[in-house]
Motif scaffolding. Structure first.
Motif, PDB file in Angstrom:
ATOM      1  N   UNK A 395       0.967  -1.315  -0.546  1.00 55.50           N
ATOM      2  CA  UNK A 395       0.348  -0.266   0.196  1.00 55.50           C
ATOM      3  C   UNK A 395       1.102   1.478  -0.104  1.00 55.50           C
ATOM      4  N   UNK A 396       2.204   1.435   0.620  1.00 51.37           N
ATOM      5  CA  UNK A 396       2.370   2.659   1.028  1.00 51.37           C
ATOM      6  C   UNK A 396       3.395   2.488  -0.626  1.00 51.37           C
ATOM      7  N   UNK A 397       3.738   2.057  -1.165  1.00 49.99           N
ATOM      8  CA  UNK A 397       4.035   1.763  -2.716  1.00 49.99           C
ATOM      9  C   UNK A 397       3.835   2.726  -3.344  1.00 49.99           C
ATOM     10  N   UNK A 398       1.951   2.630  -3.094  1.00 45.19           N
ATOM     11  CA  UNK A 398       1.593   3.441  -4.075  1.00 45.19           C
ATOM     12  C   UNK A 398       1.893   5.192  -3.086  1.00 45.19           C
ATOM     13  N   UNK A 399       1.463   5.375  -2.809  1.00 47.90           N
ATOM     14  CA  UNK A 399       1.609   6.878  -1.839  1.00 47.90           C
ATOM     15  C   UNK A 399       1.889   7.915  -2.617  1.00 47.90           C
ATOM     16  N   UNK A 400       1.460   8.910  -2.339  1.00 47.72           N
ATOM     17  CA  UNK A 400       1.721  10.398  -3.691  1.00 47.72           C
ATOM     18  C   UNK A 400       1.784  11.242  -3.182  1.00 47.72           C
ATOM     19  N   UNK A 401       2.180  10.755  -1.552  1.00 50.61           N
ATOM     20  CA  UNK A 401       2.624  12.123  -0.296  1.00 50.61           C
ATOM     21  C   UNK A 401       2.960  11.422   1.078  1.00 50.61           C
ATOM     22  N   UNK A 402       3.646  11.784   1.930  1.00 45.26           N
ATOM     23  CA  UNK A 402       4.365  11.792   2.747  1.00 45.26           C
ATOM     24  C   UNK A 402       2.542  11.241   3.790  1.00 45.26           C
ATOM     25  N   UNK A 403       1.199  11.706   3.800  1.00 48.07           N
ATOM     26  CA  UNK A 403       0.404  11.583   4.594  1.00 48.07           C
ATOM     27  C   UNK A 403      -0.071   9.521   4.055  1.00 48.07           C
ATOM     28  N   UNK A 404      -0.190   9.078   3.135  1.00 45.60           N
ATOM     29  CA  UNK A 404      -0.457   8.572   2.308  1.00 45.60           C
ATOM     30  C   UNK A 404       0.883   7.477   2.424  1.00 45.60           C
ATOM     31  N   UNK A 405       1.760   7.712   2.738  1.00 45.05           N
ATOM     32  CA  UNK A 405       2.897   6.925   2.917  1.00 45.05           C
ATOM     33  C   UNK A 405       2.710   6.602   4.329  1.00 45.05           C
TER      34      UNK A 405
END
Length: 449
Positions: A395-405
């Protein structure tokens, strides 16, 4: 600069309250921070800090997230051994599990063992500061402060006071002994190193008016102490209080009438508040502590985060070990998010992290020391792997910013996410894990059948 450390990673600095400030103004993401003499000396880019501190020891955590150590604002360390016991309503749970376990703390050796075990467990979850109820035994307070001192941790604690016959005979003190024991503990511990004393009536149903008044007088004599108790956790508890204190306007009034309402007061749970209670808590700048895993585990109710935030109350976040079902502040943040959803007021990742760090520190009037990465604060840090399990990593690999990570770790993370826990700039995680791996001396309390 002997002893200076340059710690590299994604350093997430919450510089403003994200409940009040726009998200873009509430945080700064740095590449590194410097620790000198146990305190944060600087934050910035790797290149600039390497140039400014050429002799510093470099500790490179790669892409891991570096945060202030978590601050757990309401726990019962003596309930470590009974965490995740089959849940009933609060009163049944106290009688079935809590009180029998707390009686064991009449043995100082047992208290010392559990204090050490508890603090090692929370260090392994990234928690560097706790506010804890102890038992009626002064030795239980000594045990926790001693174990915290050995680990360099900032801990708030106090002797739990109960003199009413609603508590079992083995766990009762008196109004006078509660005052005398608490005063002696204040003199021994309060302000010594990183220890803070909290005057601690368990809650109104287990204290007589005389004991509450004695503890109120003690707080007036020692106003730099905190005061911790419970408030409006369950509806049947509130009815119980009403029967014991028929003259009181509401639950909070049982404390207010005896000098136990004020700034520096920490009121755990605070779920079923009436309008007057909210008004008075706001007027005196008191703190309420949200205990989400406990509130769901014991079926207490849904804390009104949005409503109490709107009133400007100080709000801390807590595991409430062992009514709470986890030692982890990550799990606690996930539960707070879930309760927010049920209240139709979901919390952002920044708000969850704020509650678990700066919010809890502010609730305890300790924001200059803990829960922050501000220059000059103590270097209590936790370092999180944002890809600690395959499920989180994908899931973290798809993050667009720090909060999604960050958010997947807040929702699904556990102690496997911890790369390091620093207390006063000293790495503590490996030693805590090693101690936990050793066999315990205490036998099982009863054989399995």
């Amino acid at each position: 600069m002997s002893g200076t450390k340059l710690i590299l990673g994604q350093v997430l600095d919450l510089v403003a309250d994200p409940f009040k400030a726009p998200l873009g103004e509430a945080h700064v993401l740095h590449e590194a921070l410097v620790v000198a003499q146990g305190k944060i000396a600087a934050l910035g880019t790797k290149a600039n800090l390497r140039a400014a501190y050429p002799e510093a020891e470099i500790l490179d955590h790669g892409h891991a997230l570096i945060l202030p150590g978590f601050v757990d604002a309401h726990v019962h360390f003596p309930q470590t051994g009974i965490i995740a016991s089959w849940g009933k309503r609060l009163i049944d749970w106290l009688n079935s599990y809590t009180f029998p376990e707390e009686m064991r703390f009449g043995d100082p050796a047992y208290g010392a063992e559990i204090a050490a075990l508890y603090l090692d467990l929370v260090l392994c979850h990234g928690t560097t500061s706790v506010t804890s109820f102890c038992t009626i035994h002064p030795a239980s307070v000594d045990a926790l402060f001693t174990a915290a001192q050995e680990r360099g941790m900032a801990v708030v604690a106090g002797k739990t006071c109960m003199d009413r016959d609603t508590a079992p005979p083995g766990l009762r003190d008196t109004a006078q002994s509660a005052y005398d024991d608490s005063r002696a503990l204040i003199e021994r511990w309060h302000g010594k190193g990183r220890a803070t004393y909290a005057i601690t009536p368990r809650f109104s149903p287990t204290s007589t008016p005389d004991q509450l008044a004695a503890l109120g007088a003690l707080w007036a004599e020692h106003p730099s102490c905190l005061m911790q108790t419970h408030l409006s956790e369950q509806t049947d508890e509130i009815a119980w209080v009403r029967g014991l204190y028929p003259q009181a306007r509401d639950y909070l009034d049982t404390y207010e009438a005896h000098g136990l309402l004020g700034a520096g007061g920490l009121y755990g749970h605070a779920i079923h508040l009436v309008a007057r209670e909210i008004d008075r808590l706001a007027e005196v700048d008191a703190s309420v502590i949200h205990c989400p895993t406990s509130n769901t585990f014991i079926g207490s109710g849904l804390f009104d985060m949005a409503g109490l935030q709107a009133r400007g109350l100080r709000i801390g976040l807590a595991t409430d070990t062992g009514g709470g079902s986890s030692f982890s502040m990550l799990r606690t943040m996930a539960a707070a998010y879930e309760i927010g959803q049920l209240r139709h007021a979901p919390l952002h990742a920044a708000q969850l992290l704020w509650l678990a760090t700066a919010g809890s520190a502010q609730a305890q009037h300790q924001s200059g020391d803990i829960g922050t990465l501000a220059v000059g604060s103590v270097a209590d840090l936790c370092v999180l792997d944002l890809a600690s399990t395959p499920a989180i990593a994908q899931r973290a690999q798809r993050a667009n910013d720090i909060w999604e990570a960050v958010f997947p770790t807040l929702m699904m993370g556990d102690d496997r996410a911890l790369i390091e826990t620093y207390v006063g700039g000293v790495a503590r995680l490996s030693a805590a894990r090693a101690r936990l791996a050793r066999p315990r001396s205490s036998p099982r309390s009863a054989p399995l059948s």
